[in-house]
Design an enzyme around this catalytic site. Structure first.
Site, short mmCIF file in Angstrom:
data_model
loop_
_atom_site.label_atom_id
_atom_site.label_comp_id
_atom_site.label_asym_id
_atom_site.label_seq_id
_atom_site.Cartn_x
_atom_site.Cartn_y
_atom_site.Cartn_z
N THR A 138 -2.67 -3.42 6.43
CA THR A 138 -2.75 -4.21 7.67
C THR A 138 -1.86 -3.61 8.75
OG1 THR A 138 -3.27 -6.19 6.44
CG2 THR A 138 -2.35 -6.54 8.61
N THR A 169 0.05 -4.99 1.94
CA THR A 169 0.93 -5.90 1.18
C THR A 169 0.35 -6.26 -0.20
OG1 THR A 169 -0.10 -7.86 2.16
CG2 THR A 169 1.87 -7.01 3.26
N ASP A 170 -0.99 -6.15 -0.34
CA ASP A 170 -1.63 -6.77 -1.51
C ASP A 170 -1.24 -6.16 -2.85
OD1 ASP A 170 -2.76 -8.72 0.02
OD2 ASP A 170 -4.72 -7.77 0.17
C1 SIN Z 1 -2.24 -6.40 3.90
O1 SIN Z 1 -1.82 -5.29 4.19
O2 SIN Z 1 -1.54 -7.42 4.11
C2 SIN Z 1 -3.59 -6.67 3.33
C3 SIN Z 1 -4.43 -5.48 3.17
C4 SIN Z 1 -3.86 -4.46 2.25
O3 SIN Z 1 -3.15 -4.80 1.29
O4 SIN Z 1 -4.15 -3.27 2.50
#
Ligand code: SIN
Length: 317
Positions: free
Chosen positions: A17, A95-96
């Site tokens: 993200t 983050t995932d």
């Molecule tokens: C995020 O970055 O929060 C969600 C998408 C990802 O993990 O690439």
């Protein structure tokens, strides 16, 4: 001794993200991860430190992280960590699955320089995106020569690679180190250490980076969750069609299993797979039991245990 003006930090960009783009700013939560190049992310920092190099490793949504991604990331991170003028690395990441990548990188690289993963919850062009602030904080930590090891920086908090978990799907600060709290914070561009990172037993023996890069087919370890009514059918189906090398089971509470799931996993173990019992609870880990049929994950979360088992099987192969 390298002169301060020659000390460099390298940003390895992988997507997420933090590099996301929303096509309609009236709906900034509808965006695509992994769209913006690292050069642009760095250009958009208002004041960024000097002496930054960057490399675009890939552009993925981290839900799609896989062995091939980890192989290339470990390879480039190991390369840059060996360069004497490089005093730290930043990895931009979704983050995932960030906690899995953090655990993996610490296990295989054990860097004596800071390797800082950072991320964002809002796309790069969303109003008040958190990405630029997180990237700036991560750079500050990567330039701090008192820091070392793999860490995660998000929303001003600093977490150790083996302590961090994503615990919220929406908050701007989605990470937690549980009851321990973050190991540090970035305050006005400076790293404040709050406590030493907790100790942890890394899987032993671990493959070297060279072995890991040479191995083109990493052991396949799958994760299954115990839940009310888990009849073990998924595990049994895999055993006849596409049996993995290992299983981690995220059991209920202290890693307990529905008897049907337990039977299926015993069958997997008899057929040669390694099985590790973890907990689906976020914190607390699992304790050993006198009647343990499977090895237990101790304090490792289920996703960490999956990485640990994969690395252990890589050495055994
Ligand atoms: C995020 O970055 O929060 C969600 C998408 C990802 O993990 O690439």
């Amino acid at each position: 001794m390298i002169e301060k003006k020659n000390k460099k930090v390298v940003v390895l960009a992988t997507g997420g993200t933090i590099a996301g783009w929303a096509s309609d700013l009236n709906a900034p939560h509808n965006y695509q991860a992994g769209q913006i190049e690292v050069a642009q992310l760095l250009m958009e920092l208002k004041e960024s430190p000097h002496n930054i190099l960057s490399e675009q490793i890939t552009q993925i949504d981290s839900k799609d992280a896989d062995d091939a991604f980890w192989r290339v990331l470990a390879k480039r991170a190991a390369y840059w960590l060996e360069q004497t003028e490089v005093i730290g690395l930043v990895v931009t990441h979704g983050t995932d699955t960030l906690e899995e990548t953090a655990y993996f990188l610490q296990a295989v690289l054990q860097p004596n320089k800071p390797l800082v993963l950072t991320c964002a919850m809002l796309a790069a062009n969303a109003p008040n995106s958190d990405g630029p602030g997180n990237l700036k904080d991560a750079l500050a930590l990567a330039f701090d020569e008192s820091a070392s090891g793999v860490m995660v920086v998000c929303a001003g908090d600093v977490h150790a690679a083996h302590e961090v978990q994503k615990i919220h799907s929406l908050r701007l600060n989605p990470f937690s180190s549980g009851d321990l709290g973050p190991m540090g914070q970035i305050v006005n561009g400076e790293f404040k250490r709050l406590r030493p990172a907790s100790s942890i037993r890394w899987p032993q023996p671990l493959p070297s980076v060279k072995d890991l890069l040479a191995d083109q087919s990493w052991p396949r370890v799958l994760l299954v969750v115990n839940h009310a009514g888990n009849d073990g059918s998924m595990v049994r189906a895999m055993l006849t069609h596409d049996a993995p090398d290992g299983w981690v089971v995220a059991g209920t509470g202290n890693g307990t299993l529905d008897h049907a799931l337990q039977d299926a996993l015993e069958q997997a173990q008899t057929q040669g797979a390694r099985v590790i019992r973890a907990s689906r609870c976020s914190w607390g880990g699992v304790q050993s039991r006198a009647d343990d049929l499977f090895a237990h994950a101790g304090q490792l979360t289920a996703v960490q245990a999956r990485v640990a088992l994969m690395l252990a099987l890589m050495v055994k192969k």
